[in-house]
Design a protein around this motif. Structure first.
Motif, PDB file in Angstrom:
ATOM      1  N   ARG A 161     -23.164  46.736  63.638  1.00  0.00           N
ATOM      2  CA  ARG A 161     -21.999  46.911  64.513  1.00  0.00           C
ATOM      3  C   ARG A 161     -22.092  46.133  65.814  1.00  0.00           C
ATOM      4  NH1 ARG A 161     -24.176  52.476  64.759  1.00  0.00           N
ATOM      5  NH2 ARG A 161     -25.639  52.574  66.513  1.00  0.00           N
ATOM      6  N   ASP A 162     -23.261  45.578  66.118  1.00  0.00           N
ATOM      7  CA  ASP A 162     -23.456  44.878  67.396  1.00  0.00           C
ATOM      8  C   ASP A 162     -22.930  43.444  67.387  1.00  0.00           C
ATOM      9  OD1 ASP A 162     -24.689  47.111  68.497  1.00  0.00           O
ATOM     10  OD2 ASP A 162     -26.664  46.538  67.731  1.00  0.00           O
ATOM     11  N   ILE A 163     -22.415  42.979  66.247  1.00  0.00           N
ATOM     12  CA  ILE A 163     -21.906  41.612  66.164  1.00  0.00           C
ATOM     13  C   ILE A 163     -20.403  41.629  65.932  1.00  0.00           C
ATOM     14  CG2 ILE A 163     -22.039  39.419  64.935  1.00  0.00           C
ATOM     15  CD1 ILE A 163     -24.906  39.913  64.357  1.00  0.00           C
ATOM     16  N   ASP A 164     -19.707  40.825  66.714  1.00  0.00           N
ATOM     17  CA  ASP A 164     -18.242  40.740  66.634  1.00  0.00           C
ATOM     18  C   ASP A 164     -17.861  39.356  66.116  1.00  0.00           C
ATOM     19  OD1 ASP A 164     -15.517  40.745  66.923  1.00  0.00           O
ATOM     20  OD2 ASP A 164     -15.505  41.210  69.061  1.00  0.00           O
ATOM     21  N   PRO A 170     -18.138  33.858  67.845  1.00  0.00           N
ATOM     22  CA  PRO A 170     -18.605  35.227  67.604  1.00  0.00           C
ATOM     23  C   PRO A 170     -19.675  35.587  68.638  1.00  0.00           C
ATOM     24  CG  PRO A 170     -18.509  33.985  65.563  1.00  0.00           C
ATOM     25  CD  PRO A 170     -18.322  32.995  66.661  1.00  0.00           C
ATOM     26  N   LYS A 171     -19.858  36.867  68.871  1.00  0.00           N
ATOM     27  CA  LYS A 171     -20.847  37.272  69.874  1.00  0.00           C
ATOM     28  C   LYS A 171     -21.625  38.491  69.386  1.00  0.00           C
ATOM     29  CE  LYS A 171     -17.938  40.511  72.467  1.00  0.00           C
ATOM     30  NZ  LYS A 171     -17.343  40.861  73.767  1.00  0.00           N
ATOM     31  N   LEU A 172     -22.809  38.665  69.968  1.00  0.00           N
ATOM     32  CA  LEU A 172     -23.576  39.883  69.736  1.00  0.00           C
ATOM     33  C   LEU A 172     -23.742  40.588  71.068  1.00  0.00           C
ATOM     34  CD1 LEU A 172     -26.714  39.439  70.868  1.00  0.00           C
ATOM     35  CD2 LEU A 172     -26.910  38.078  68.791  1.00  0.00           C
ATOM     36  N   THR A 173     -23.853  41.898  71.004  1.00  0.00           N
ATOM     37  CA  THR A 173     -24.084  42.717  72.194  1.00  0.00           C
ATOM     38  C   THR A 173     -25.442  43.375  72.044  1.00  0.00           C
ATOM     39  OG1 THR A 173     -21.717  43.141  72.441  1.00  0.00           O
ATOM     40  CG2 THR A 173     -23.233  44.587  73.637  1.00  0.00           C
ATOM     41  N   THR A 179     -33.697  44.948  81.851  1.00  0.00           N
ATOM     42  CA  THR A 179     -32.734  45.589  82.754  1.00  0.00           C
ATOM     43  C   THR A 179     -32.131  46.858  82.168  1.00  0.00           C
ATOM     44  OG1 THR A 179     -30.834  44.345  81.889  1.00  0.00           O
ATOM     45  CG2 THR A 179     -32.125  43.312  83.652  1.00  0.00           C
ATOM     46  N   HIS A 180     -32.295  47.031  80.843  1.00  0.00           N
ATOM     47  CA  HIS A 180     -31.730  48.188  80.124  1.00  0.00           C
ATOM     48  C   HIS A 180     -30.203  48.217  80.216  1.00  0.00           C
ATOM     49  CE1 HIS A 180     -35.843  49.524  79.783  1.00  0.00           C
ATOM     50  NE2 HIS A 180     -35.969  49.512  81.098  1.00  0.00           N
ATOM     51  N   GLU A 181     -29.611  47.067  80.426  1.00  0.00           N
ATOM     52  CA  GLU A 181     -28.162  46.944  80.489  1.00  0.00           C
ATOM     53  C   GLU A 181     -27.672  46.085  79.331  1.00  0.00           C
ATOM     54  OE1 GLU A 181     -27.254  45.312  84.274  1.00  0.00           O
ATOM     55  OE2 GLU A 181     -27.798  47.129  85.399  1.00  0.00           O
ATOM     56  N   PRO A 182     -26.444  46.311  78.837  1.00  0.00           N
ATOM     57  CA  PRO A 182     -25.925  45.491  77.730  1.00  0.00           C
ATOM     58  C   PRO A 182     -25.576  44.085  78.205  1.00  0.00           C
ATOM     59  CG  PRO A 182     -24.246  47.008  78.511  1.00  0.00           C
ATOM     60  CD  PRO A 182     -25.494  47.373  79.243  1.00  0.00           C
ATOM     61  N   ARG A 183     -25.756  43.122  77.337  1.00  0.00           N
ATOM     62  CA  ARG A 183     -25.304  41.760  77.633  1.00  0.00           C
ATOM     63  C   ARG A 183     -24.706  41.156  76.366  1.00  0.00           C
ATOM     64  NH1 ARG A 183     -30.919  40.591  76.959  1.00  0.00           N
ATOM     65  NH2 ARG A 183     -31.363  38.688  75.751  1.00  0.00           N
ATOM     66  N   GLU A 184     -23.774  40.250  76.546  1.00  0.00           N
ATOM     67  CA  GLU A 184     -23.093  39.606  75.435  1.00  0.00           C
ATOM     68  C   GLU A 184     -23.576  38.167  75.312  1.00  0.00           C
ATOM     69  OE1 GLU A 184     -18.860  42.036  75.665  1.00  0.00           O
ATOM     70  OE2 GLU A 184     -19.127  40.236  76.887  1.00  0.00           O
ATOM     71  N   VAL A 185     -23.926  37.792  74.087  1.00  0.00           N
ATOM     72  CA  VAL A 185     -24.468  36.457  73.845  1.00  0.00           C
ATOM     73  C   VAL A 185     -23.649  35.774  72.748  1.00  0.00           C
ATOM     74  CG1 VAL A 185     -26.519  35.129  73.227  1.00  0.00           C
ATOM     75  CG2 VAL A 185     -26.774  37.306  74.436  1.00  0.00           C
ATOM     76  N   PRO A 186     -23.092  34.579  73.026  1.00  0.00           N
ATOM     77  CA  PRO A 186     -22.326  33.854  72.005  1.00  0.00           C
ATOM     78  C   PRO A 186     -23.223  33.377  70.866  1.00  0.00           C
ATOM     79  CG  PRO A 186     -21.901  33.015  74.230  1.00  0.00           C
ATOM     80  CD  PRO A 186     -23.103  33.883  74.318  1.00  0.00           C
ATOM     81  N   LEU A 187     -22.631  33.232  69.691  1.00  0.00           N
ATOM     82  CA  LEU A 187     -23.366  32.775  68.507  1.00  0.00           C
ATOM     83  C   LEU A 187     -22.861  31.409  68.054  1.00  0.00           C
ATOM     84  CD1 LEU A 187     -23.333  36.086  66.425  1.00  0.00           C
ATOM     85  CD2 LEU A 187     -25.341  35.044  67.490  1.00  0.00           C
ATOM     86  N   PRO A 188     -23.760  30.439  67.839  1.00  0.00           N
ATOM     87  CA  PRO A 188     -23.348  29.173  67.235  1.00  0.00           C
ATOM     88  C   PRO A 188     -22.784  29.417  65.836  1.00  0.00           C
ATOM     89  CG  PRO A 188     -25.540  28.994  68.219  1.00  0.00           C
ATOM     90  CD  PRO A 188     -25.181  30.447  68.225  1.00  0.00           C
ATOM     91  N   THR A 189     -21.948  28.510  65.370  1.00  0.00           N
ATOM     92  CA  THR A 189     -21.238  28.705  64.101  1.00  0.00           C
ATOM     93  C   THR A 189     -22.174  28.895  62.920  1.00  0.00           C
ATOM     94  OG1 THR A 189     -19.416  27.360  64.932  1.00  0.00           O
ATOM     95  CG2 THR A 189     -19.518  27.713  62.557  1.00  0.00           C
TER      96      THR A 189
END
Length: 350
Positions: A161-164, A170-173, A179-189
């Motif tokens: 569920r962490d990948i959109d 597309p991104k993963l969270t 930091t124990h905080e969420p971050r969003e990272v883009p995904l190459p194709t």
């Protein structure tokens, strides 16, 4: 009244006094160290079952320190991280003169690791490693770490569920380990397509990287590190680092590769830090970048984060399944031939 316990006001005064002493101690530390010490004490209080810091200051004993250190070791924390947690607790309890034999407790601490050098892993080495990994799940995990700069623990904690996949890119969270905080990272194709195929057979709550046949459990770090090392050896790229103790190329080096590619492409330094999950400075705290802002900078490095087209995951898995089936049939025929010597002749297979 003789023998009466402390009043509510006295309790409050005592509690505030305990916390004031601790905060006064932390005020002499750097911001990062103070925050790390606070986090370590929160963990100590939770692990040992204290109600709060004041309770720990009043009741903590040597056995609590022993329990805490064993808990940290069981959690797989690095020796330096365990020592940081220990130093925070020692500093806290020493302020309140708790009767603890520190020398005896320190014998339980893991030995300090020798300094090792983690180099960025060159693209050709990454490709050679992936080509020499037999397990498709572990192979995908290594590829993802290189393409996104995740820490090994962050990658292995990802769930389906962490990948959109509904946005571009597309991104993963992920929850940052530091930091124990969420971050969003883009995904190459390319890695996004491989992940999409891999996730087709998983439920939203399943771990993306898991032991074979058990998606409810994350893959162990030791297993992934062993697979990476084995692939390096097969590719004839396993070399010692400058210290002569560690290895030149490690999984953490894949994260270095990601950072190097971002910097080489001219990505803004703050965006580099955000994508890697670093703590940001006070002067940058109030500058809030949207995901679109981050993607705009990330696009500069997209080509550097894309590998040559690898063997599709589903084809690789089918090949592995066929190999396993052939081995099984060979065993069955061997048993039948052992029990019935004329079996192969009757089937006209000789």
């Amino acid at each position: 009244m003789v023998g009466a316990g402390p009043s509510h006001e006295e309790d409050v005064s005592r509690d505030l006094g305990v916390l004031d002493v601790w905060e006064g101690f932390l005020s002499a530390k750097t911001g990062t160290t103070a925050e790390n010490y606070r986090a370590a004490m929160r963990r100590f209080v939770t692990t040992c079952g204290f109600s709060d810091l004041v309770d720990a200051a009043m009741r903590a004993e040597e056995k609590d320190l022993v329990l805490f250190i064993r808990h940290l070791r069981d959690e797989g924390l690095a020796p330096q991280s365990i020592r940081l947690h220990y130093q925070a607790v020692k500093s806290f309890l020493s302020l309140y003169a708790r009767p603890i034999n520190w020398s005896r407790v320190e014998n339980l601490l893991p030995k300090k690791r020798n300094v090792r050098f983690n180099e960025a892993v060159p693209r050709d080495v990454v490709e050679a490693v992936l080509e020499n990994m037999d397990n498709s799940t572990k192979r995908l995990a290594i590829w993802l770490i290189w393409a996104t700069g995740l820490r090994i623990g962050e990658a292995l904690s990802l769930r389906a569920r962490d990948i959109d996949f509904t946005i571009d890119p597309p991104k993963l969270t992920v929850i940052s380990e530091k930091t124990h905080e969420p971050r969003e990272v883009p995904l190459p194709t390319d890695i996004a397509e491989a992940l999409k195929q891999h996730l087709q057979r998983l439920q939203p709550g399943d771990f993306i990287f898991h032991p074979r046949g058990n998606p409810s459990k994350p893959l162990a770090r030791t297993k992934l590190r062993a697979a990476f090392r084995s692939a390096l050896i097969k590719a004839n790229r396993a070399e010692r680092d400058k210290s002569g103790i560690g290895w030149r190329y490690t999984i953490h080096g894949l994260r270095r590769s990601y950072e190097t590619n971002l910097v080489r492409a001219g990505v803004n330094s703050m965006v580099v830090g955000l994508l890697l999950g670093h703590r940001i400075g006070i002067e940058q705290h109030y500058l809030r970048l949207t995901y679109d802002d981050i993607v705009k900078e990330w696009r500069k490095a997209e080509n550097l984060l894309t590998l040559k087209q690898p063997i599709p995951t589903n084809i690789e898995e089918r090949l592995h399944a066929l190999e396993e089936a052939v081995k099984l049939y060979e065993k069955i025929f061997a048993k039948l031939e052992e029990k019935f010597p004329n079996f192969m002749r009757l089937l006209d297979l000789e």
